[in-house]
Design a protein around this motif. Structure first.
Motif, short mmCIF file in Angstrom:
data_model
loop_
_atom_site.label_atom_id
_atom_site.label_comp_id
_atom_site.label_asym_id
_atom_site.label_seq_id
_atom_site.Cartn_x
_atom_site.Cartn_y
_atom_site.Cartn_z
N VAL A 152 -26.01 33.43 -5.82
CA VAL A 152 -26.62 34.22 -6.89
C VAL A 152 -25.56 34.81 -7.83
N TYR A 153 -24.39 35.10 -7.30
CA TYR A 153 -23.29 35.67 -8.09
C TYR A 153 -22.08 34.75 -7.95
N PRO A 154 -22.09 33.61 -8.64
CA PRO A 154 -21.03 32.62 -8.45
C PRO A 154 -19.63 33.14 -8.79
N GLN A 155 -19.53 34.20 -9.57
CA GLN A 155 -18.22 34.76 -9.88
C GLN A 155 -17.50 35.27 -8.63
N THR A 156 -18.26 35.55 -7.56
CA THR A 156 -17.64 36.03 -6.32
C THR A 156 -16.87 34.92 -5.61
N LEU A 199 -6.25 46.88 2.63
CA LEU A 199 -6.27 45.42 2.63
C LEU A 199 -6.97 44.88 1.38
N HIS A 200 -8.16 45.41 1.09
CA HIS A 200 -8.93 44.92 -0.06
C HIS A 200 -8.29 45.28 -1.39
N ALA A 201 -7.64 46.44 -1.46
CA ALA A 201 -7.04 46.88 -2.72
C ALA A 201 -5.70 46.21 -2.99
N ILE A 238 -9.68 42.68 -4.28
CA ILE A 238 -11.11 42.46 -4.51
C ILE A 238 -11.63 43.53 -5.46
N ASP A 239 -12.34 43.11 -6.48
CA ASP A 239 -12.97 44.06 -7.39
C ASP A 239 -14.03 44.83 -6.58
N PRO A 240 -13.93 46.16 -6.53
CA PRO A 240 -14.87 46.93 -5.72
C PRO A 240 -16.33 46.75 -6.11
#
Length: 143
Positions: A36-40, A88-90, A95-97
């Motif tokens: 649904v959100y292919p940008q991910t 880790l994510h930042a 990853i864009d929050p």
């Protein structure tokens, strides 16, 4: 604002109800997110197969939902408890929050589909609050 005793009990009870389906919930949530959100997909470019039924989608979806369920043990200090994941994510994954909210939305959709009787409006609003606070805690190192 923290969580009331009733909210904590509701979250723990609902998670106990769904615990036998954690793998399927995670898989369906991440697969739905990617479709649904292919940008991910950009965050998973290192995977050879990004199809909804790929082993990586199944495994990572499970990891995310299991982590969300495990975070209940840190409910009174989500920022402190999730600090390693926030870092880790930042810093490493970058990853864009906003994607945390996208995945959470899709997980709530999956839960509503899989548990139509148990996923009451009260459960929905309480889980939405919990997930929003987890997403905020994961975003802490972005500030």
């Amino acid at each position: 604002m923290g969580f009331t005793a009733k909210e904590k009990t509701l979250i723990k009870t609902f998670f106990a109800t769904i615990s036998d389906k954690t793998q399927e919930i995670g898989h369906q949530s991440l697969a739905r997110t990617i479709v649904v959100y292919p940008q991910t997909k950009t965050y998973f470019a290192h995977w050879k197969d990004l199809s909804p039924n790929s082993p990586n989608v199944k495994k990572h979806g499970y990891t995310v939902v299991k982590g969300l369920m495990d975070a209940v043990d840190m409910i009174d200090d989500l920022v402190g408890g999730l600090l390693p994941l926030s870092e880790l994510h930042a810093f490493r994954l970058r990853i864009d929050p906003a994607n945390f909210k996208i995945l959470i939305h899709n997980m709530l959709v999956v839960l509503a589909i899989m548990y139509p009787n148990e996923f009451t409006p009260k459960v929905h609003v309480t889980l939405d609050k919990y997930c929003a606070k987890v997403a905020l805690a994961l975003s802490d190192k972005y500030r």
